[in-house]
Design a protein around this motif. Structure first.
Motif, PDB file in Angstrom:
ATOM      1  N   GLY A  71      -3.744   0.669 -13.064  1.00 50.77           N
ATOM      2  CA  GLY A  71      -3.307   0.298 -11.721  1.00 50.77           C
ATOM      3  C   GLY A  71      -4.434   0.226 -10.715  1.00 50.77           C
ATOM      4  O   GLY A  71      -5.599   0.491 -11.029  1.00 50.77           O
ATOM      5  N   ASN A  72      -4.078  -0.134  -9.489  1.00 51.23           N
ATOM      6  CA  ASN A  72      -5.028  -0.221  -8.375  1.00 51.23           C
ATOM      7  C   ASN A  72      -4.863   0.983  -7.467  1.00 51.23           C
ATOM      8  O   ASN A  72      -3.740   1.296  -7.052  1.00 51.23           O
ATOM      9  CB  ASN A  72      -4.759  -1.480  -7.539  1.00 51.23           C
ATOM     10  N   ALA A  73      -5.962   1.626  -7.135  1.00 48.03           N
ATOM     11  CA  ALA A  73      -5.930   2.762  -6.217  1.00 48.03           C
ATOM     12  C   ALA A  73      -7.195   2.754  -5.382  1.00 48.03           C
ATOM     13  O   ALA A  73      -8.229   2.221  -5.791  1.00 48.03           O
ATOM     14  CB  ALA A  73      -5.818   4.079  -6.983  1.00 48.03           C
ATOM     15  N   VAL A  74      -7.083   3.346  -4.209  1.00 48.24           N
ATOM     16  CA  VAL A  74      -8.227   3.477  -3.312  1.00 48.24           C
ATOM     17  C   VAL A  74      -8.174   4.867  -2.688  1.00 48.24           C
ATOM     18  O   VAL A  74      -7.088   5.399  -2.423  1.00 48.24           O
ATOM     19  CB  VAL A  74      -8.228   2.357  -2.236  1.00 48.24           C
ATOM     20  N   MET A  75      -9.346   5.450  -2.504  1.00 53.01           N
ATOM     21  CA  MET A  75      -9.434   6.766  -1.877  1.00 53.01           C
ATOM     22  C   MET A  75      -9.456   6.606  -0.362  1.00 53.01           C
ATOM     23  O   MET A  75     -10.081   5.698   0.170  1.00 53.01           O
ATOM     24  CB  MET A  75     -10.710   7.496  -2.320  1.00 53.01           C
ATOM     25  N   SER A  76      -8.755   7.502   0.322  1.00 51.94           N
ATOM     26  CA  SER A  76      -8.749   7.520   1.781  1.00 51.94           C
ATOM     27  C   SER A  76      -9.331   8.840   2.262  1.00 51.94           C
ATOM     28  O   SER A  76      -9.554   9.751   1.475  1.00 51.94           O
ATOM     29  CB  SER A  76      -7.324   7.355   2.313  1.00 51.94           C
ATOM     30  N   LYS A  77      -9.523   8.913   3.574  1.00 55.49           N
ATOM     31  CA  LYS A  77      -9.994  10.160   4.170  1.00 55.49           C
ATOM     32  C   LYS A  77      -8.860  11.178   4.183  1.00 55.49           C
ATOM     33  O   LYS A  77      -7.698  10.813   4.284  1.00 55.49           O
ATOM     34  CB  LYS A  77     -10.457   9.914   5.611  1.00 55.49           C
ATOM     35  N   SER A 132      -6.594  12.085  -3.003  1.00 53.34           N
ATOM     36  CA  SER A 132      -6.711  12.954  -4.172  1.00 53.34           C
ATOM     37  C   SER A 132      -7.316  12.227  -5.373  1.00 53.34           C
ATOM     38  O   SER A 132      -6.791  11.193  -5.815  1.00 53.34           O
ATOM     39  CB  SER A 132      -5.327  13.466  -4.557  1.00 53.34           C
ATOM     40  N   ALA A 133      -8.360  12.804  -5.929  1.00 51.87           N
ATOM     41  CA  ALA A 133      -8.958  12.247  -7.147  1.00 51.87           C
ATOM     42  C   ALA A 133      -7.968  12.317  -8.310  1.00 51.87           C
ATOM     43  O   ALA A 133      -7.985  11.458  -9.196  1.00 51.87           O
ATOM     44  CB  ALA A 133     -10.243  12.985  -7.497  1.00 51.87           C
ATOM     45  N   ILE A 134      -7.094  13.299  -8.310  1.00 50.60           N
ATOM     46  CA  ILE A 134      -6.103  13.458  -9.386  1.00 50.60           C
ATOM     47  C   ILE A 134      -5.140  12.271  -9.389  1.00 50.60           C
ATOM     48  O   ILE A 134      -4.887  11.662 -10.440  1.00 50.60           O
ATOM     49  CB  ILE A 134      -5.346  14.792  -9.233  1.00 50.60           C
ATOM     50  N   ILE A 135      -4.603  11.934  -8.221  1.00 51.02           N
ATOM     51  CA  ILE A 135      -3.684  10.792  -8.125  1.00 51.02           C
ATOM     52  C   ILE A 135      -4.429   9.493  -8.372  1.00 51.02           C
ATOM     53  O   ILE A 135      -3.942   8.615  -9.100  1.00 51.02           O
ATOM     54  CB  ILE A 135      -2.969  10.786  -6.756  1.00 51.02           C
ATOM     55  N   TYR A 136      -5.610   9.359  -7.797  1.00 47.85           N
ATOM     56  CA  TYR A 136      -6.440   8.159  -8.009  1.00 47.85           C
ATOM     57  C   TYR A 136      -6.644   7.913  -9.501  1.00 47.85           C
ATOM     58  O   TYR A 136      -6.411   6.813 -10.003  1.00 47.85           O
ATOM     59  CB  TYR A 136      -7.784   8.329  -7.296  1.00 47.85           C
ATOM     60  N   ASN A 137      -7.054   8.941 -10.225  1.00 51.55           N
ATOM     61  CA  ASN A 137      -7.311   8.807 -11.658  1.00 51.55           C
ATOM     62  C   ASN A 137      -6.042   8.501 -12.445  1.00 51.55           C
ATOM     63  O   ASN A 137      -6.077   7.745 -13.415  1.00 51.55           O
ATOM     64  CB  ASN A 137      -7.988  10.063 -12.207  1.00 51.55           C
ATOM     65  N   GLU A 138      -4.924   9.074 -12.044  1.00 52.01           N
ATOM     66  CA  GLU A 138      -3.649   8.811 -12.716  1.00 52.01           C
ATOM     67  C   GLU A 138      -3.314   7.317 -12.665  1.00 52.01           C
ATOM     68  O   GLU A 138      -2.892   6.730 -13.658  1.00 52.01           O
ATOM     69  CB  GLU A 138      -2.527   9.633 -12.067  1.00 52.01           C
ATOM     70  N   ILE A 139      -3.524   6.712 -11.525  1.00 52.95           N
ATOM     71  CA  ILE A 139      -3.208   5.282 -11.376  1.00 52.95           C
ATOM     72  C   ILE A 139      -4.246   4.415 -12.078  1.00 52.95           C
ATOM     73  O   ILE A 139      -3.903   3.553 -12.894  1.00 52.95           O
ATOM     74  CB  ILE A 139      -3.091   4.909  -9.879  1.00 52.95           C
ATOM     75  N   TRP A 155      -1.275  -1.315  -4.296  1.00 51.57           N
ATOM     76  CA  TRP A 155      -2.336  -0.304  -4.240  1.00 51.57           C
ATOM     77  C   TRP A 155      -1.744   1.051  -3.901  1.00 51.57           C
ATOM     78  O   TRP A 155      -0.871   1.142  -3.051  1.00 51.57           O
ATOM     79  CB  TRP A 155      -3.358  -0.661  -3.164  1.00 51.57           C
ATOM     80  N   VAL A 156      -2.236   2.090  -4.551  1.00 50.81           N
ATOM     81  CA  VAL A 156      -1.939   3.458  -4.152  1.00 50.81           C
ATOM     82  C   VAL A 156      -3.105   3.918  -3.295  1.00 50.81           C
ATOM     83  O   VAL A 156      -4.263   3.778  -3.678  1.00 50.81           O
ATOM     84  CB  VAL A 156      -1.760   4.384  -5.380  1.00 50.81           C
ATOM     85  N   VAL A 157      -2.790   4.460  -2.128  1.00 45.11           N
ATOM     86  CA  VAL A 157      -3.802   4.961  -1.194  1.00 45.11           C
ATOM     87  C   VAL A 157      -3.677   6.469  -1.167  1.00 45.11           C
ATOM     88  O   VAL A 157      -2.641   7.005  -0.770  1.00 45.11           O
ATOM     89  CB  VAL A 157      -3.586   4.382   0.221  1.00 45.11           C
ATOM     90  N   THR A 158      -4.729   7.166  -1.590  1.00 40.07           N
ATOM     91  CA  THR A 158      -4.626   8.619  -1.746  1.00 40.07           C
ATOM     92  C   THR A 158      -5.900   9.330  -1.305  1.00 40.07           C
ATOM     93  O   THR A 158      -6.979   8.742  -1.284  1.00 40.07           O
ATOM     94  CB  THR A 158      -4.311   8.975  -3.216  1.00 40.07           C
ATOM     95  N   PHE A 168       0.860  -1.177   0.000  1.00 40.60           N
ATOM     96  CA  PHE A 168       0.000   0.000   0.000  1.00 40.60           C
ATOM     97  C   PHE A 168       0.903   1.236   0.000  1.00 40.60           C
ATOM     98  O   PHE A 168       1.647   1.460   0.946  1.00 40.60           O
ATOM     99  CB  PHE A 168      -0.910   0.005   1.234  1.00 40.60           C
ATOM    100  N   ILE A 169       0.833   2.008  -1.077  1.00 40.30           N
ATOM    101  CA  ILE A 169       1.677   3.196  -1.236  1.00 40.30           C
ATOM    102  C   ILE A 169       0.860   4.432  -0.860  1.00 40.30           C
ATOM    103  O   ILE A 169      -0.082   4.785  -1.567  1.00 40.30           O
ATOM    104  CB  ILE A 169       2.160   3.334  -2.693  1.00 40.30           C
ATOM    105  N   PRO A 170       1.193   5.103   0.249  1.00 44.65           N
ATOM    106  CA  PRO A 170       0.473   6.329   0.598  1.00 44.65           C
ATOM    107  C   PRO A 170       0.875   7.450  -0.361  1.00 44.65           C
ATOM    108  O   PRO A 170       2.058   7.625  -0.663  1.00 44.65           O
ATOM    109  CB  PRO A 170       0.921   6.617   2.024  1.00 44.65           C
ATOM    110  N   ALA A 171      -0.114   8.181  -0.855  1.00 43.58           N
ATOM    111  CA  ALA A 171       0.166   9.217  -1.855  1.00 43.58           C
ATOM    112  C   ALA A 171      -0.716  10.439  -1.605  1.00 43.58           C
ATOM    113  O   ALA A 171      -1.900  10.438  -1.929  1.00 43.58           O
ATOM    114  CB  ALA A 171      -0.077   8.661  -3.257  1.00 43.58           C
TER     115      ALA A 171
END
Length: 91
Positions: free
Chosen positions: A64-70, A52-59, A47-50, A6-9
């Motif tokens: 790639g796999n991404a998930v939105m966090s608080k 930001s919708a910008i980073i989420y969409n980039e992945i 997984w990228v954990v972010t 899980f990569i925090p971004a």
């Protein structure tokens, strides 16, 4: 048991806002990070954990796999841990 990374971004970094979206050659910094983590061969999934919708969409838009966090997490470790626990509870 699956091994997951899980990569925090965070997009709104204090010292260098939008650092992860800067181009480094032909890809953004976050895509290099994601791709290089996969390339290690150490993980079954990455997984990228972010927050930001910008980073989420980039992945996600690059396969790639991404998930939105608080946004309220105090650190990247908190962001990653929260997502990992949520992921384990769904598995």
């Amino acid at each position: 048991m699956k091994k997951s990374a899980f990569i925090p971004a965070r997009y709104a970094a204090t010292r260098f806002p939008a650092k992860l979206m800067q181009m480094l050659g032909n890809k953004t910094v976050i895509r290099h990070t994601y791709d290089n983590t996969i390339a290690t061969g150490l993980f079954d999934e990455v997984w990228v954990v972010t927050d930001s919708a910008i980073i989420y969409n980039e992945i996600v838009n690059n396969g790639g796999n991404a998930v939105m966090s608080k946004k309220e997490h105090e650190s990247g470790s908190d962001r990653g841990w929260s997502s990992a626990v949520g992921w384990m509870c769904q598995s």
